[in-house]
Enzyme design. Structure first.
Site, PDB file in Angstrom:
ATOM      1  N   ASP A  10      42.380  39.458  47.192  1.00 19.17           N
ATOM      2  CA  ASP A  10      42.543  40.902  47.358  1.00 19.17           C
ATOM      3  C   ASP A  10      41.175  41.539  47.152  1.00 19.17           C
ATOM      4  OD1 ASP A  10      43.865  43.403  47.691  1.00 19.17           O
ATOM      5  OD2 ASP A  10      43.966  43.660  45.528  1.00 19.17           O
ATOM      6  N   SER A  11      41.099  42.833  47.417  1.00 21.90           N
ATOM      7  CA  SER A  11      39.841  43.535  47.232  1.00 21.90           C
ATOM      8  C   SER A  11      39.496  43.719  45.757  1.00 21.90           C
ATOM      9  CB  SER A  11      39.897  44.901  47.921  1.00 21.90           C
ATOM     10  OG  SER A  11      40.947  45.688  47.390  1.00 21.90           O
ATOM     11  N   GLU A 152      41.790  50.535  39.560  1.00 24.57           N
ATOM     12  CA  GLU A 152      40.681  49.657  39.194  1.00 24.57           C
ATOM     13  C   GLU A 152      39.963  50.146  37.929  1.00 24.57           C
ATOM     14  OE1 GLU A 152      39.347  46.788  40.505  1.00 24.57           O
ATOM     15  OE2 GLU A 152      41.070  46.589  41.847  1.00 24.57           O
ATOM     16  N   HIS A 188      47.843  47.037  44.852  1.00 28.07           N
ATOM     17  CA  HIS A 188      47.488  47.794  43.649  1.00 28.07           C
ATOM     18  C   HIS A 188      48.646  48.702  43.204  1.00 28.07           C
ATOM     19  CE1 HIS A 188      43.343  46.679  44.681  1.00 28.07           C
ATOM     20  NE2 HIS A 188      42.972  47.106  43.492  1.00 28.07           N
TER      21      HIS A 188
END
Length: 270
Positions: A10-11, A152, A188
């Site tokens: 994933d990012s 994040e 997310h």
């Protein structure tokens, strides 16, 4: 029987929602996780850049002898999955189709909400798959560009005034439309499930993209007789930026001390 590990990328932090489900559904499987924390988020990038990043992520994962890969990123799944499946010779599962199919089956009034990155919304991929599964259903999409950077940075806990204010603003249109099912089209977003559920109400079913991708992978491995029959279920974690912030956030989310278990990778070399 196949004891090779499963790759997941994933990012950033969000793909851990898929890892958590894989650990629950497939406790004997080894997992290699890569989070591209140096370049998160992907959702505001061009399709060409997203594909470039995804190829590098896959090249790194393929340095291990894997039996399958889960692209735990809605943005890559909507913009690049079909290309990547042709280029890499191992099973690759994205989050979009499993999520869309489950939403199409769950809806009662035919009104399905989709919250995702701008790139995922623009692709129209979720809408097309929902229509294929349930022609009477309608998808109402909403880009939520602030969710990923807030998650994040640890702003996903109930009671946090910043994330709650942003979520209220993003979700108001879904409430006004009266959706009864809401696709969390980015891995997310399940980290925000408590906040989203509180805003939308108990009558709205949330579809967790990480969970649906994990279920789809389990079904594929069963079909191929590729499940591990024994093992420790080890998970290895790699990131492209400093490990400190990810280590703390991942430990908090997975409720496990990951101190010393995360390694940094120079993803540009792949």
């Amino acid at each position: 029987m196949d004891h090779r590990p499963i790759g997941v990328f994933d990012s950033g932090l969000g793909g851990l929602t898929a890892v958590q489900e894989l650990m629950r559904l497939l406790p004997l499987e080894d997992i290699i996780y890569f989070g591209d924390t140096a370049r998160v988020p992907y959702g505001n990038r061009s399709p060409e850049t997203i594909l470039k990043f995804a190829r590098q992520d896959l090249n790194f994962l393929c340095s291990f002898d894997l039996k399958a890969i889960v692209i735990a990123c809605g943005t890559v799944s909507t913009t690049s999955l079909s290309i990547l499946q042709k280029e890499y010779h191992l099973p690759i599962i994205g989050v979009v189709e499993p999520t869309a199919v489950q939403a199409a089956r769950c809806t009662r009034n035919g009104k399905i909400g989709l919250i995702a990155t701008a790139a995922s919304i623009r692709s129209g991929a979720y809408e097309a798959l929902v229509q294929r599964e349930n022609p009477l259903a309608h998808v109402f999409g909403k880009a939520c560009p602030l969710f990923v950077p807030l998650v994040e940075n640890g702003r996903f806990r109930p009671g946090d005034p910043v994330i709650e204010l942003v979520a209220e603003e993003y979700l108001q249109s879904m409430k006004d439309i009266g959706v009864d099912t809401l696709m969390l089209g980015c891995t997310h977003y399940p980290l925000l499930s408590d906040i989203i559920s509180k805003i939308m109400g108990p009558q709205v079913t949330l579809i967790n993209s990480g969970r649906e991708a994990a279920r789809a992978l389990k079904a594929l491995l069963i079909q191929r007789d590729a499940l591990a029959k024994d093992g420790l279920g080890d998970v290895s974690y790699f990131v492209s930026d400093t490990i400190d912030g990810f280590e703390d956030m991942a430990s908090l989310f997975l409720r496990s001390n990951l101190k010393g278990m995360i390694q940094q990778v120079d993803i540009e070399t792949y």
